[in-house]
Write a protein that holds these residues in place. Structure first.
Motif, PDB file in Angstrom:
ATOM      1  N   ARG A   7     -24.680 111.957 164.160  1.00  0.00           N
ATOM      2  CA  ARG A   7     -24.622 111.052 163.005  1.00  0.00           C
ATOM      3  C   ARG A   7     -24.617 109.595 163.448  1.00  0.00           C
ATOM      4  NH1 ARG A   7     -20.154 114.303 159.923  1.00  0.00           N
ATOM      5  NH2 ARG A   7     -21.445 115.824 158.859  1.00  0.00           N
ATOM      6  N   GLU A   8     -23.857 109.305 164.484  1.00  0.00           N
ATOM      7  CA  GLU A   8     -23.787 107.929 164.989  1.00  0.00           C
ATOM      8  C   GLU A   8     -25.134 107.486 165.551  1.00  0.00           C
ATOM      9  OE1 GLU A   8     -22.535 104.149 165.983  1.00  0.00           O
ATOM     10  OE2 GLU A   8     -21.750 105.609 164.565  1.00  0.00           O
ATOM     11  N   ARG A   9     -25.806 108.388 166.253  1.00  0.00           N
ATOM     12  CA  ARG A   9     -27.135 108.068 166.796  1.00  0.00           C
ATOM     13  C   ARG A   9     -28.101 107.742 165.658  1.00  0.00           C
ATOM     14  NH1 ARG A   9     -31.850 110.555 167.849  1.00  0.00           N
ATOM     15  NH2 ARG A   9     -31.156 112.571 167.107  1.00  0.00           N
ATOM     16  N   HIS A  10     -28.070 108.550 164.605  1.00  0.00           N
ATOM     17  CA  HIS A  10     -28.935 108.299 163.456  1.00  0.00           C
ATOM     18  C   HIS A  10     -28.566 106.990 162.760  1.00  0.00           C
ATOM     19  CE1 HIS A  10     -31.392 111.907 163.286  1.00  0.00           C
ATOM     20  NE2 HIS A  10     -30.318 112.605 163.612  1.00  0.00           N
ATOM     21  N   ARG A  11     -27.275 106.727 162.632  1.00  0.00           N
ATOM     22  CA  ARG A  11     -26.821 105.492 161.993  1.00  0.00           C
ATOM     23  C   ARG A  11     -27.295 104.270 162.770  1.00  0.00           C
ATOM     24  NH1 ARG A  11     -23.423 101.652 162.000  1.00  0.00           N
ATOM     25  NH2 ARG A  11     -22.318 102.215 163.887  1.00  0.00           N
ATOM     26  N   GLN A  12     -27.198 104.335 164.085  1.00  0.00           N
ATOM     27  CA  GLN A  12     -27.649 103.225 164.925  1.00  0.00           C
ATOM     28  C   GLN A  12     -29.154 103.028 164.813  1.00  0.00           C
ATOM     29  OE1 GLN A  12     -26.091 100.928 166.755  1.00  0.00           O
ATOM     30  NE2 GLN A  12     -24.135 101.689 166.021  1.00  0.00           N
ATOM     31  N   ASP A  14     -31.048 103.881 162.275  1.00  0.00           N
ATOM     32  CA  ASP A  14     -31.316 103.324 160.944  1.00  0.00           C
ATOM     33  C   ASP A  14     -31.022 101.831 160.894  1.00  0.00           C
ATOM     34  OD1 ASP A  14     -32.158 105.729 159.933  1.00  0.00           O
ATOM     35  OD2 ASP A  14     -30.306 106.155 158.839  1.00  0.00           O
ATOM     36  N   ALA A  15     -29.933 101.427 161.507  1.00  0.00           N
ATOM     37  CA  ALA A  15     -29.505 100.030 161.437  1.00  0.00           C
ATOM     38  C   ALA A  15     -30.387  99.101 162.252  1.00  0.00           C
ATOM     39  CB  ALA A  15     -28.058  99.910 161.908  1.00  0.00           C
ATOM     40  N   THR A  16     -30.939  99.590 163.350  1.00  0.00           N
ATOM     41  CA  THR A  16     -31.648  98.692 164.264  1.00  0.00           C
ATOM     42  C   THR A  16     -33.162  98.850 164.291  1.00  0.00           C
ATOM     43  OG1 THR A  16     -31.340 100.226 166.115  1.00  0.00           O
ATOM     44  CG2 THR A  16     -29.650  98.533 165.781  1.00  0.00           C
ATOM     45  N   LYS A  17     -33.666 100.030 163.994  1.00  0.00           N
ATOM     46  CA  LYS A  17     -35.093 100.260 164.192  1.00  0.00           C
ATOM     47  C   LYS A  17     -35.855 100.698 162.944  1.00  0.00           C
ATOM     48  CE  LYS A  17     -34.705 101.282 169.061  1.00  0.00           C
ATOM     49  NZ  LYS A  17     -34.969 102.180 170.150  1.00  0.00           N
ATOM     50  N   ARG A  18     -35.231 101.480 162.111  1.00  0.00           N
ATOM     51  CA  ARG A  18     -35.945 102.051 160.972  1.00  0.00           C
ATOM     52  C   ARG A  18     -36.209 100.995 159.903  1.00  0.00           C
ATOM     53  NH1 ARG A  18     -34.234 107.757 159.095  1.00  0.00           N
ATOM     54  NH2 ARG A  18     -35.515 108.212 160.863  1.00  0.00           N
ATOM     55  N   ASP A  19     -37.397 101.028 159.365  1.00  0.00           N
ATOM     56  CA  ASP A  19     -37.790 100.195 158.235  1.00  0.00           C
ATOM     57  C   ASP A  19     -36.808 100.448 157.088  1.00  0.00           C
ATOM     58  OD1 ASP A  19     -39.306 100.190 155.538  1.00  0.00           O
ATOM     59  OD2 ASP A  19     -40.628  99.017 156.830  1.00  0.00           O
ATOM     60  N   LYS A  20     -36.337  99.393 156.445  1.00  0.00           N
ATOM     61  CA  LYS A  20     -35.309  99.514 155.397  1.00  0.00           C
ATOM     62  C   LYS A  20     -35.793 100.352 154.214  1.00  0.00           C
ATOM     63  CE  LYS A  20     -32.551  96.946 157.745  1.00  0.00           C
ATOM     64  NZ  LYS A  20     -31.796  97.603 158.771  1.00  0.00           N
ATOM     65  N   GLN A  21     -37.050 100.198 153.840  1.00  0.00           N
ATOM     66  CA  GLN A  21     -37.598 100.986 152.735  1.00  0.00           C
ATOM     67  C   GLN A  21     -37.619 102.469 153.105  1.00  0.00           C
ATOM     68  OE1 GLN A  21     -41.777 100.370 151.826  1.00  0.00           O
ATOM     69  NE2 GLN A  21     -41.451 100.870 149.671  1.00  0.00           N
ATOM     70  N   ILE A  22     -38.002 102.748 154.330  1.00  0.00           N
ATOM     71  CA  ILE A  22     -38.050 104.135 154.786  1.00  0.00           C
ATOM     72  C   ILE A  22     -36.638 104.709 154.890  1.00  0.00           C
ATOM     73  CG2 ILE A  22     -38.664 105.625 156.731  1.00  0.00           C
ATOM     74  CD1 ILE A  22     -41.140 103.820 157.128  1.00  0.00           C
ATOM     75  N   ALA A  23     -35.702 103.922 155.399  1.00  0.00           N
ATOM     76  CA  ALA A  23     -34.311 104.375 155.499  1.00  0.00           C
ATOM     77  C   ALA A  23     -33.762 104.724 154.118  1.00  0.00           C
ATOM     78  CB  ALA A  23     -33.454 103.314 156.171  1.00  0.00           C
ATOM     79  N   ALA A  24     -34.025 103.874 153.139  1.00  0.00           N
ATOM     80  CA  ALA A  24     -33.567 104.139 151.769  1.00  0.00           C
ATOM     81  C   ALA A  24     -34.208 105.414 151.218  1.00  0.00           C
ATOM     82  CB  ALA A  24     -33.879 102.948 150.871  1.00  0.00           C
ATOM     83  N   PHE A  25     -35.479 105.615 151.519  1.00  0.00           N
ATOM     84  CA  PHE A  25     -36.179 106.818 151.067  1.00  0.00           C
ATOM     85  C   PHE A  25     -35.487 108.070 151.590  1.00  0.00           C
ATOM     86  CE2 PHE A  25     -39.168 110.151 152.377  1.00  0.00           C
ATOM     87  CZ  PHE A  25     -39.484 110.652 151.124  1.00  0.00           C
ATOM     88  N   TYR A  26     -35.143 108.087 152.874  1.00  0.00           N
ATOM     89  CA  TYR A  26     -34.531 109.273 153.469  1.00  0.00           C
ATOM     90  C   TYR A  26     -33.125 109.539 152.946  1.00  0.00           C
ATOM     91  CZ  TYR A  26     -38.411 110.158 156.601  1.00  0.00           C
ATOM     92  OH  TYR A  26     -39.641 110.464 157.108  1.00  0.00           O
ATOM     93  N   LYS A  27     -32.536 108.604 152.232  1.00  0.00           N
ATOM     94  CA  LYS A  27     -31.226 108.817 151.603  1.00  0.00           C
ATOM     95  C   LYS A  27     -31.356 109.157 150.123  1.00  0.00           C
ATOM     96  CE  LYS A  27     -29.001 105.723 154.844  1.00  0.00           C
ATOM     97  NZ  LYS A  27     -28.405 104.407 155.038  1.00  0.00           N
TER      98      LYS A  27
END
Length: 102
Positions: A7-12, A14-27
């Motif tokens: 979970r922490e790896r995914h959170r990191q 998401d916070a540093t590399k993933r596009d914000k629109q894409i991150a929101a989509f996956y949630k």
């Protein structure tokens, strides 16, 4: 412990590399529902492993054509495949070569 590390790896990521629109989509609820439909359709099994007659539980649901390249296909069940972690990592590396840095 391992689940928390994952979970922490995914959170990191998401916070540093993933596009914000894409991150929101996956949630989103829409993604969670569609992801579940793909796993049910594929009987919870890795589709790549099945091609070589190996039974492996799927842990990921992959966009066959990455959503960075075809945002319009993000909620299409026919653009999803259930994969194990190993096969998903291989597919992601292939996508990076094919489509550029994902």
């Amino acid at each position: 412990m391992r689940v928390e590390q994952e979970r922490e790896r995914h959170r990191q990521y998401d916070a540093t590399k993933r596009d914000k629109q894409i991150a929101a989509f996956y949630k989103s609820i829409a993604w969670c529902r569609l992801r579940e439909q793909a796993l049910i359709r594929d009987h919870g099994l890795c589709q790549d492993c099945l091609k070589v007659q190996k039974i492996t539980p799927a842990t990921e649901v992959d966009h066959i054509i990455p959503i960075r390249d075809r945002w319009d296909l993000r909620l299409r069940l026919d653009n999803l495949q259930s994969l194990c972690h190993r096969c998903h990592m291989i597919k992601t590396a292939e996508d990076k070569k094919r489509y550029g840095n994902q």
